[in-house]
Design a protein around this motif. Structure first.
Motif, PDB file in Angstrom:
ATOM      1  N   TRP A 217      12.313 -17.447  19.994  1.00 17.37           N
ATOM      2  CA  TRP A 217      11.599 -18.007  21.141  1.00 17.37           C
ATOM      3  C   TRP A 217      10.624 -19.095  20.700  1.00 17.37           C
ATOM      4  CZ3 TRP A 217       6.364 -18.058  22.490  1.00 17.37           C
ATOM      5  CH2 TRP A 217       6.094 -18.510  23.786  1.00 17.37           C
ATOM      6  N   LEU A 218       9.922 -18.864  19.585  1.00 20.93           N
ATOM      7  CA  LEU A 218       8.976 -19.862  19.082  1.00 20.93           C
ATOM      8  C   LEU A 218       9.699 -21.148  18.693  1.00 20.93           C
ATOM      9  CD1 LEU A 218       6.657 -17.559  16.958  1.00 20.93           C
ATOM     10  CD2 LEU A 218       5.971 -18.908  18.952  1.00 20.93           C
ATOM     11  N   LYS A 219      10.906 -20.995  18.164  1.00 21.04           N
ATOM     12  CA  LYS A 219      11.669 -22.189  17.808  1.00 21.04           C
ATOM     13  C   LYS A 219      12.082 -22.954  19.066  1.00 21.04           C
ATOM     14  CE  LYS A 219      15.800 -24.035  15.745  1.00 21.04           C
ATOM     15  NZ  LYS A 219      17.144 -23.801  15.241  1.00 21.04           N
ATOM     16  N   TYR A 220      12.552 -22.220  20.083  1.00 22.45           N
ATOM     17  CA  TYR A 220      13.015 -22.877  21.307  1.00 22.45           C
ATOM     18  C   TYR A 220      11.856 -23.558  22.043  1.00 22.45           C
ATOM     19  CZ  TYR A 220      16.999 -19.754  20.501  1.00 22.45           C
ATOM     20  OH  TYR A 220      18.059 -19.088  19.951  1.00 22.45           O
TER      21      TYR A 220
ATOM     22  N   SER B 161      11.241  -5.473  14.874  1.00 23.69           N
ATOM     23  CA  SER B 161      11.921  -6.192  15.957  1.00 23.69           C
ATOM     24  C   SER B 161      11.165  -7.443  16.391  1.00 23.69           C
ATOM     25  CB  SER B 161      12.121  -5.269  17.166  1.00 23.69           C
ATOM     26  OG  SER B 161      13.050  -4.248  16.866  1.00 23.69           O
ATOM     27  N   ILE B 162       9.900  -7.573  15.964  1.00 25.22           N
ATOM     28  CA  ILE B 162       9.131  -8.787  16.259  1.00 25.22           C
ATOM     29  C   ILE B 162       9.826 -10.013  15.677  1.00 25.22           C
ATOM     30  CG2 ILE B 162       6.906  -9.938  15.816  1.00 25.22           C
ATOM     31  CD1 ILE B 162       5.586  -7.185  15.921  1.00 25.22           C
ATOM     32  N   TYR B 163      10.692  -9.788  14.696  1.00 29.73           N
ATOM     33  CA  TYR B 163      11.506 -10.857  14.098  1.00 29.73           C
ATOM     34  C   TYR B 163      12.144 -11.746  15.165  1.00 29.73           C
ATOM     35  CZ  TYR B 163      16.203 -12.383  12.514  1.00 29.73           C
ATOM     36  OH  TYR B 163      17.365 -13.074  12.288  1.00 29.73           O
ATOM     37  N   TYR B 164      12.572 -11.158  16.275  1.00 24.55           N
ATOM     38  CA  TYR B 164      13.289 -11.927  17.300  1.00 24.55           C
ATOM     39  C   TYR B 164      12.370 -12.908  18.041  1.00 24.55           C
ATOM     40  CZ  TYR B 164      17.353  -9.150  16.351  1.00 24.55           C
ATOM     41  OH  TYR B 164      18.417  -8.584  15.704  1.00 24.55           O
TER      42      TYR B 164
ATOM     43  N   VAL C 211       2.718 -14.944  12.515  1.00 21.03           N
ATOM     44  CA  VAL C 211       3.245 -13.769  13.217  1.00 21.03           C
ATOM     45  C   VAL C 211       3.692 -12.686  12.235  1.00 21.03           C
ATOM     46  CG1 VAL C 211       5.033 -12.937  14.792  1.00 21.03           C
ATOM     47  CG2 VAL C 211       3.923 -15.135  15.222  1.00 21.03           C
ATOM     48  N   VAL C 212       4.265 -13.080  11.109  1.00 21.91           N
ATOM     49  CA  VAL C 212       4.729 -12.092  10.132  1.00 21.91           C
ATOM     50  C   VAL C 212       3.572 -11.206   9.664  1.00 21.91           C
ATOM     51  CG1 VAL C 212       5.514 -11.874   7.742  1.00 21.91           C
ATOM     52  CG2 VAL C 212       6.800 -13.284   9.335  1.00 21.91           C
ATOM     53  N   TRP C 213       2.389 -11.778   9.555  1.00 21.52           N
ATOM     54  CA  TRP C 213       1.224 -10.973   9.179  1.00 21.52           C
ATOM     55  C   TRP C 213       0.894  -9.942  10.260  1.00 21.52           C
ATOM     56  CZ3 TRP C 213      -1.727 -11.200   4.645  1.00 21.52           C
ATOM     57  CH2 TRP C 213      -1.302 -12.167   3.724  1.00 21.52           C
ATOM     58  N   LEU C 214       1.047 -10.342  11.518  1.00 22.48           N
ATOM     59  CA  LEU C 214       0.811  -9.406  12.617  1.00 22.48           C
ATOM     60  C   LEU C 214       1.921  -8.360  12.698  1.00 22.48           C
ATOM     61  CD1 LEU C 214      -0.261 -12.015  15.337  1.00 22.48           C
ATOM     62  CD2 LEU C 214      -1.736 -10.650  13.824  1.00 22.48           C
ATOM     63  N   GLU C 215       3.083  -8.697  12.180  1.00 17.05           N
ATOM     64  CA  GLU C 215       4.229  -7.779  12.198  1.00 17.05           C
ATOM     65  C   GLU C 215       4.064  -6.656  11.180  1.00 17.05           C
ATOM     66  OE1 GLU C 215       9.125  -8.081  11.592  1.00 17.05           O
ATOM     67  OE2 GLU C 215       7.841  -9.861  11.384  1.00 17.05           O
ATOM     68  N   TYR C 216       3.584  -6.995   9.990  1.00 14.88           N
ATOM     69  CA  TYR C 216       3.561  -6.014   8.896  1.00 14.88           C
ATOM     70  C   TYR C 216       2.175  -5.528   8.498  1.00 14.88           C
ATOM     71  CZ  TYR C 216       8.446  -7.284   8.074  1.00 14.88           C
ATOM     72  OH  TYR C 216       9.789  -7.501   8.215  1.00 14.88           O
ATOM     73  N   LEU C 217       1.150  -6.383   8.579  1.00 12.36           N
ATOM     74  CA  LEU C 217      -0.156  -6.000   8.041  1.00 12.36           C
ATOM     75  C   LEU C 217      -0.752  -4.772   8.733  1.00 12.36           C
ATOM     76  CD1 LEU C 217      -2.248  -6.622   5.932  1.00 12.36           C
ATOM     77  CD2 LEU C 217      -3.352  -8.207   7.537  1.00 12.36           C
ATOM     78  N   PRO C 218      -0.743  -4.690  10.084  1.00 13.55           N
ATOM     79  CA  PRO C 218      -1.285  -3.465  10.702  1.00 13.55           C
ATOM     80  C   PRO C 218      -0.562  -2.202  10.230  1.00 13.55           C
ATOM     81  CG  PRO C 218      -1.054  -5.199  12.339  1.00 13.55           C
ATOM     82  CD  PRO C 218      -0.368  -5.683  11.102  1.00 13.55           C
TER      83      PRO C 218
ATOM     84  N   GLU D 152       7.298 -22.267  11.778  1.00 16.32           N
ATOM     85  CA  GLU D 152       6.235 -22.145  10.777  1.00 16.32           C
ATOM     86  C   GLU D 152       5.159 -21.171  11.254  1.00 16.32           C
ATOM     87  OE1 GLU D 152       5.675 -26.270   8.364  1.00 16.32           O
ATOM     88  OE2 GLU D 152       5.165 -26.334  10.498  1.00 16.32           O
ATOM     89  N   PHE D 153       4.849 -21.215  12.533  1.00 14.51           N
ATOM     90  CA  PHE D 153       3.852 -20.295  13.075  1.00 14.51           C
ATOM     91  C   PHE D 153       4.310 -18.851  12.899  1.00 14.51           C
ATOM     92  CE2 PHE D 153       1.852 -17.900  16.547  1.00 14.51           C
ATOM     93  CZ  PHE D 153       0.517 -18.226  16.347  1.00 14.51           C
ATOM     94  N   PHE D 154       5.582 -18.609  13.111  1.00  9.10           N
ATOM     95  CA  PHE D 154       6.096 -17.252  12.904  1.00  9.10           C
ATOM     96  C   PHE D 154       5.978 -16.876  11.432  1.00  9.10           C
ATOM     97  CE2 PHE D 154       9.220 -14.126  11.730  1.00  9.10           C
ATOM     98  CZ  PHE D 154       9.118 -13.183  12.742  1.00  9.10           C
TER      99      PHE D 154
END
Length: 571
Positions: free
Chosen positions: A513-516, A506-509, A538-545, A532-534
């Motif tokens: 916010w980052l775009k806005y 759900s971090i996908y959403y 952020v994707v690494w923080l979403e899946y790596l842990p 780009e930051f996402f």
């Protein structure tokens, strides 16, 4: 007391006849959270300013709901609940869905495409022939009979025209398979012609949620068959991810999830009983689910391995032929749709319509009408980690911090593909990455197929789960609702770390916010814009842990040998 003539050892273990107070309290809290999300969705209504949308508040509520539903699961698992408790969990899940049904879709507008596709099919026209843009912009009386019907339908009611104007990526034809199209058409037929687009949305979403309910019932049946606690139904029925993506966003995946869950129910019943009747039911239902959304085909190797190892050749062939016949017959409208004569199409400037930004799932630079499935298969990327790690090391220029392969080697890898196909550098990198992920997944599924041939029946649900779970993780497009494909089988996953993924995706959403907030500036401390930051951080923080926890759990269980119930499969 023991029944006459029986010993205490013959008696089943006592089950809790009442719902534990902690579980009931969790249900109440979840109802409040889902009601809050439903109210919050008013600020995500069509046309609302994107800058004021409370994405972070929404994510906070989703995170809270995920934590509460895990607490409810843990509390319920500690008590052996009666069968009536399982029905209570299911009814509570239905109640949560009713709370969210009237809400506005939060950040996802795919359902408007479903609504338009249903209108097209209800007119007896193939949804694969004309893009919504071609219909929206047509002026005059079409020479093509099918297009004429659609133009007349467009102009027959304001709600229909509004629905059409809200379709995103409308320059592309639809990508959704025929069985889902039949469901969309059923919703269109059930909707009065004069209905507003809002009413059309509610009816379409309600029809889709029926398949979500079908999945819950199938999951409950699986738990009974394998004598697993009914409490495990909470994993799916109360999941904030499932509720958001089906009851709120109305994603069509619920159709395939509902059908494939029952295909798995009948498959496992057939394997247990060695009966061909449920096997044929499983084959037919799996064929329909593939024609609803293509992903259930990944279950086929595990199913085939288990059937070949347990049924006579004649029975296996009959099931295979039935599956093939249902699948290809159902998919035929998608595979044999001829485009119209371009000379029969004319264009006009589209009416003034307030549209939200297009979802960032594909390049929208080319606004000419085209085939949606081709575009999806050749360029769609979103929210990916494993695929991104490879592709960002193949594209000619990458701003990803993990892009480390020398440019000369990248060019060497891309050149043969570009010379053979004539595609761009980006597309060549995408194709190579797709091929590598496909090889990895085929290797995994072939291994699972061999295990399914030799292992006990009780292990089969876990193998089916692994086949779809790894398919998801290796995709270039990891939309959060895709994880619902695996969730009915989560209770049978040997590693409990898989439960975390429902909350992580759900971090996908946060990307919205980052775009806005940082669409035209860089995120503090980096040279990345918001999207780009996402994509690169952020994707690494979403899946790596999650992946690290999953790996650690697997190593720990293998190291200690596991309990007889949890020991790694060795056949």
């Amino acid at each position: 007391m023991s029944e006459p003539g029986s010993s205490p050892a013959d008696q089943p273990r006592a089950v809790a006849s009442a719902i534990p107070a902690g579980v009931a309290a969790s249900a109440v809290i979840l109802a409040v959270i889902y009601a809050s999300i439903s109210l919050l969705s008013l600020r995500f209504a069509w046309g609302s300013p994107v800058e004021t949308r409370p994405v972070c508040t929404f994510l906070a509520l989703m995170t809270a709901a995920f934590a509460v539903h895990l607490v409810a699961l843990r509390t319920a698992i500690r008590r052996r609940l009666s069968e009536s408790a399982g029905r209570w969990i299911l009814l509570a899940g239905l109640g949560f869905r009713l709370i969210l049904l009237p809400s506005h879709p939060v950040q996802e507008i795919d359902i408007y495409r479903y609504m338009w596709d249903g209108l097209v099919v209800s007119q007896g026209v193939s949804p694969y022939r004309f893009s919504p843009q071609q219909v929206l912009e047509f002026e005059g009386t079409p020479a093509n009979e099918d297009l004429r019907r659609l133009v007349e339908r467009r102009d027959s009611a304001d709600g229909i025209r509004e629905t059409l104007s809200r379709v995103h990526f409308r320059h592309l034809t639809t990508i959704y398979p025929p069985v889902s199209q039949a469901v969309f058409a059923a919703a269109a037929v059930l909707t009065p012609q004069s209905a507003t687009s809002r009413t059309r949305l509610l009816i379409t979403r309600a029809v889709i949620v029926l398949f979500d309910a079908l999945a819950m019932q199938g999951m409950l049946r699986l738990l009974r068959v394998f004598r697993r606690p009914a409490a495990w139904l909470i994993v799916y029925a109360w999941s904030p991810l499932v509720l958001k993506e089906f009851a709120n966003s109305g994603h069509l995946d619920a159709i395939a999830v509902g059908l494939s869950t029952w295909a798995i129910v009948w498959w496992l019943k057939a394997v247990q009983s060695q009966n061909i009747v449920p096997l044929l039911l499983a084959a037919a239902t799996l064929g329909l689910s593939v024609a609803a959304k293509l992903y259930p085909v990944v279950f086929l190797p595990v199913i085939a391995g288990s059937v070949i190892g347990r049924f006579p050749l004649k029975s296996s062939l009959a099931a295979a032929l039935l599956f093939s016949a249902v699948t290809f017959t159902s998919l035929r409208p998608m595979l044999h749709s001829e485009p119209p004569d371009p000379t029969q199409l004319s264009r006009r400037s589209p009416p003034s319509v307030t549209s939200p930004p297009l979802p960032e799932t594909a390049s929208t630079s080319n606004q000419e009408s085209g085939d949606g499935l081709t575009a999806f298969m050749s360029s769609w990327r979103m929210n990916d980690l494993i695929f991104s790690g490879l592709m960002e090391n193949l594209v000619p220029q990458s701003r990803a911090w993990y892009s480390v392969i020398p440019m000369k080697l990248r060019e060497t890898l891309r050149s043969p593909v570009m010379q053979r196909t004539g595609v761009s550098e980006y597309t060549a990198a995408f194709m190579i990455s797709r091929a590598v992920m496909a090889v990895i997944h085929v290797t995994i599924t072939l291994s699972l197929m061999v295990l399914a041939w030799r292992c006990p029946v009780r292990r089969l649900p876990n193998l089916a789960f692994l086949s779809v779970a790894w398919f998801f993780l290796l995709l270039p497009t990891l939309n959060p609702w895709y994880w619902t494909w695996a969730m009915p089988l989560l209770p049978f996953a040997r590693l409990r770390s898989w439960l975390l993924l429902s909350g992580c995706v759900s971090i996908y959403y946060l990307r919205f916010w980052l775009k806005y907030e940082f669409g035209r500036t860089t995120v503090v401390g980096t040279d990345y814009s918001g999207p780009e930051f996402f994509d690169h951080v952020v994707v690494w923080l979403e899946y790596l842990p999650f992946l690290l926890i999953l790996t650690a759990e697997a190593i720990r269980k293998r190291g200690r040998g596991g309990t007889p119930r949890d020991r790694p499969i060795s056949c």
